[in-house]
Design a protein around this motif. Structure first.
Motif, mmCIF file in Angstrom:
data_model
loop_
_atom_site.group_PDB
_atom_site.id
_atom_site.type_symbol
_atom_site.label_atom_id
_atom_site.label_comp_id
_atom_site.label_asym_id
_atom_site.label_seq_id
_atom_site.Cartn_x
_atom_site.Cartn_y
_atom_site.Cartn_z
ATOM 1 N N VAL A 6 -10.381 -58.764 -48.664
ATOM 2 C CA VAL A 6 -11.211 -58.015 -47.719
ATOM 3 C C VAL A 6 -12.015 -56.987 -48.516
ATOM 4 O O VAL A 6 -11.448 -56.192 -49.263
ATOM 5 N N ILE A 7 -13.345 -57.042 -48.348
ATOM 6 C CA ILE A 7 -14.235 -56.107 -49.043
ATOM 7 C C ILE A 7 -15.139 -55.444 -48.011
ATOM 8 O O ILE A 7 -15.311 -55.945 -46.906
ATOM 9 N N PRO A 8 -15.739 -54.305 -48.367
ATOM 10 C CA PRO A 8 -16.651 -53.635 -47.438
ATOM 11 C C PRO A 8 -17.853 -54.517 -47.101
ATOM 12 O O PRO A 8 -18.308 -55.311 -47.924
ATOM 13 N N ASP A 9 -18.363 -54.385 -45.881
ATOM 14 C CA ASP A 9 -19.565 -55.094 -45.434
ATOM 15 C C ASP A 9 -20.724 -54.103 -45.449
ATOM 16 O O ASP A 9 -20.754 -53.163 -44.658
ATOM 17 N N LEU A 10 -21.674 -54.291 -46.348
ATOM 18 C CA LEU A 10 -22.811 -53.376 -46.485
ATOM 19 C C LEU A 10 -24.067 -53.885 -45.786
ATOM 20 O O LEU A 10 -25.096 -53.207 -45.804
ATOM 21 N N ASN A 11 -24.034 -55.066 -45.180
ATOM 22 C CA ASN A 11 -25.210 -55.616 -44.512
ATOM 23 C C ASN A 11 -25.780 -54.633 -43.504
ATOM 24 O O ASN A 11 -25.034 -54.004 -42.759
ATOM 25 N N GLY A 12 -27.099 -54.485 -43.508
ATOM 26 C CA GLY A 12 -27.735 -53.663 -42.491
ATOM 27 C C GLY A 12 -28.820 -52.757 -43.037
ATOM 28 O O GLY A 12 -29.224 -52.837 -44.196
ATOM 29 N N GLU A 13 -29.286 -51.879 -42.147
ATOM 30 C CA GLU A 13 -30.362 -50.944 -42.455
ATOM 31 C C GLU A 13 -29.763 -49.585 -42.801
ATOM 32 O O GLU A 13 -28.880 -49.092 -42.094
ATOM 33 N N TRP A 14 -30.276 -48.987 -43.873
ATOM 34 C CA TRP A 14 -29.744 -47.730 -44.398
ATOM 35 C C TRP A 14 -30.885 -46.748 -44.638
ATOM 36 O O TRP A 14 -31.960 -47.141 -45.106
ATOM 37 N N ASP A 15 -30.651 -45.475 -44.335
ATOM 38 C CA ASP A 15 -31.588 -44.407 -44.711
ATOM 39 C C ASP A 15 -31.225 -43.981 -46.127
ATOM 40 O O ASP A 15 -30.054 -43.770 -46.437
ATOM 41 N N MET A 16 -32.234 -43.860 -46.984
ATOM 42 C CA MET A 16 -32.027 -43.504 -48.382
ATOM 43 C C MET A 16 -32.602 -42.121 -48.654
ATOM 44 O O MET A 16 -33.690 -41.797 -48.178
ATOM 45 N N GLN A 17 -31.863 -41.324 -49.400
ATOM 46 C CA GLN A 17 -32.358 -40.027 -49.839
ATOM 47 C C GLN A 17 -31.958 -39.838 -51.299
ATOM 48 O O GLN A 17 -30.776 -39.808 -51.627
ATOM 49 N N ILE A 96 -18.148 -45.443 -51.729
ATOM 50 C CA ILE A 96 -18.340 -45.698 -50.307
ATOM 51 C C ILE A 96 -17.496 -44.699 -49.557
ATOM 52 O O ILE A 96 -16.307 -44.532 -49.841
ATOM 53 N N THR A 97 -18.112 -43.984 -48.592
ATOM 54 C CA THR A 97 -17.388 -42.981 -47.809
ATOM 55 C C THR A 97 -17.648 -43.201 -46.319
ATOM 56 O O THR A 97 -18.409 -44.084 -45.931
ATOM 57 N N GLU A 98 -17.027 -42.353 -45.506
ATOM 58 C CA GLU A 98 -17.211 -42.333 -44.052
ATOM 59 C C GLU A 98 -17.060 -43.720 -43.436
ATOM 60 O O GLU A 98 -17.935 -44.214 -42.730
ATOM 61 N N ALA A 99 -15.918 -44.353 -43.741
ATOM 62 C CA ALA A 99 -15.568 -45.658 -43.184
ATOM 63 C C ALA A 99 -16.648 -46.707 -43.431
ATOM 64 O O ALA A 99 -16.930 -47.548 -42.592
ATOM 65 N N GLY A 100 -17.283 -46.642 -44.604
ATOM 66 C CA GLY A 100 -18.286 -47.626 -44.969
ATOM 67 C C GLY A 100 -19.685 -47.329 -44.485
ATOM 68 O O GLY A 100 -20.586 -48.154 -44.627
ATOM 69 N N ASN A 101 -19.895 -46.145 -43.922
ATOM 70 C CA ASN A 101 -21.203 -45.806 -43.364
ATOM 71 C C ASN A 101 -22.043 -44.900 -44.254
ATOM 72 O O ASN A 101 -23.158 -44.533 -43.889
ATOM 73 N N LYS A 102 -21.528 -44.528 -45.414
ATOM 74 C CA LYS A 102 -22.287 -43.701 -46.346
ATOM 75 C C LYS A 102 -21.958 -44.151 -47.770
ATOM 76 O O LYS A 102 -20.810 -44.398 -48.102
ATOM 77 N N LEU A 103 -23.011 -44.270 -48.581
ATOM 78 C CA LEU A 103 -22.865 -44.617 -49.988
ATOM 79 C C LEU A 103 -23.430 -43.472 -50.806
ATOM 80 O O LEU A 103 -24.548 -43.016 -50.550
ATOM 81 N N LEU A 104 -22.678 -42.983 -51.767
ATOM 82 C CA LEU A 104 -23.112 -41.895 -52.643
ATOM 83 C C LEU A 104 -23.240 -42.444 -54.051
ATOM 84 O O LEU A 104 -22.371 -43.177 -54.512
ATOM 85 N N TYR A 105 -24.335 -42.094 -54.742
ATOM 86 C CA TYR A 105 -24.530 -42.570 -56.103
ATOM 87 C C TYR A 105 -25.117 -41.467 -56.960
ATOM 88 O O TYR A 105 -25.764 -40.558 -56.468
ATOM 89 N N ILE A 111 -30.665 -38.282 -61.059
ATOM 90 C CA ILE A 111 -30.833 -38.508 -59.620
ATOM 91 C C ILE A 111 -29.476 -38.648 -58.954
ATOM 92 O O ILE A 111 -28.604 -39.369 -59.444
ATOM 93 N N LYS A 112 -29.333 -37.956 -57.828
ATOM 94 C CA LYS A 112 -28.190 -38.143 -56.941
ATOM 95 C C LYS A 112 -28.772 -38.694 -55.635
ATOM 96 O O LYS A 112 -29.844 -38.261 -55.204
ATOM 97 N N GLY A 113 -28.064 -39.636 -55.031
ATOM 98 C CA GLY A 113 -28.601 -40.204 -53.816
ATOM 99 C C GLY A 113 -27.541 -40.502 -52.794
ATOM 100 O O GLY A 113 -26.353 -40.563 -53.088
ATOM 101 N N THR A 114 -28.041 -40.721 -51.576
ATOM 102 C CA THR A 114 -27.187 -41.061 -50.433
ATOM 103 C C THR A 114 -27.865 -42.167 -49.646
ATOM 104 O O THR A 114 -29.065 -42.118 -49.378
ATOM 105 N N LEU A 115 -27.069 -43.160 -49.267
ATOM 106 C CA LEU A 115 -27.505 -44.177 -48.312
ATOM 107 C C LEU A 115 -26.628 -44.000 -47.084
ATOM 108 O O LEU A 115 -25.401 -43.988 -47.184
ATOM 109 N N THR A 116 -27.259 -43.831 -45.916
ATOM 110 C CA THR A 116 -26.531 -43.632 -44.667
ATOM 111 C C THR A 116 -26.890 -44.765 -43.713
ATOM 112 O O THR A 116 -28.060 -45.001 -43.424
#
Length: 118
Positions: A6-17, A96-105, A111-116
Motif C-alpha cells: 500500500v502506497i500513497p495515492d498522489l493522483n489529482g490537482e494540487w496547488d503549488m507554492q 507527505i503530510t496531512e494524511a496525504g494532502n500536503k507535500l513538502l519539499y 527553494i522550499k515548496g508546498t503542494l496542497t
C-alpha cells in the motif's frame, strides 16, 4: 498495488507554492497548479498555469513512492546563474503530510515548496 504493498495515492490537482531562499531569496514566492498522475509507484506532475521561465504543460515533478512515502522526488529546477535559463532534474528532500494532502519539499539553500491537494 498488485503485490499487496500500500502506497500513497498522489493522483489529482494540487496547488503549488515555491519560495526562494538563500541565493534564490530574491525570487520571492511562485504559485501554480499541478496535475499529478501516478502509475503504480511512479508519479509525475505537470504545471497547469506556468511562468515565463517554465511554461504551462511542463513536467515539473517526478519520482517514486514506497509504503513510507517518497523513495525519490525530483523537481525540474533552475541551476547555476540565476539569469540563465539552465534547468535540470534535481533530487530533493520531500515528505507527505496531512494524511496525504500536503507535500513538502526542499532544495537545500534555494527553494522550499508546498503542494496542497485541491
Amino acid at each position: 498495488l498488485p503485490s499487496g504493498e500500500v502506497i500513497p495515492d498522489l493522483n489529482g490537482e494540487w496547488d503549488m507554492q515555491d519560495k526562494g531562499y538563500g541565493l534564490f531569496g530574491m525570487l520571492g514566492t511562485v504559485t501554480d497548479r499541478v496535475i499529478i498522475t501516478q502509475d503504480g509507484t511512479s508519479f509525475r506532475g505537470v504545471k497547469q498555469i506556468g511562468t515565463e521561465w517554465i511554461p504551462k504543460g511542463t513536467e515539473i515533478f517526478k519520482g517514486e513512492l514506497d509504503k513510507d512515502g517518497f523513495r525519490e522526488f525530483f523537481q525540474y529546477i533552475h541551476v547555476k546563474e540565476i539569469y540563465k535559463r539552465e534547468f535540470v532534474w534535481e533530487k530533493c528532500k520531500a515528505e507527505i503530510t496531512e494524511a496525504g494532502n500536503k507535500l513538502l519539499y526542499d532544495f537545500g539553500g534555494r527553494i522550499k515548496g508546498t503542494l496542497t491537494r485541491k
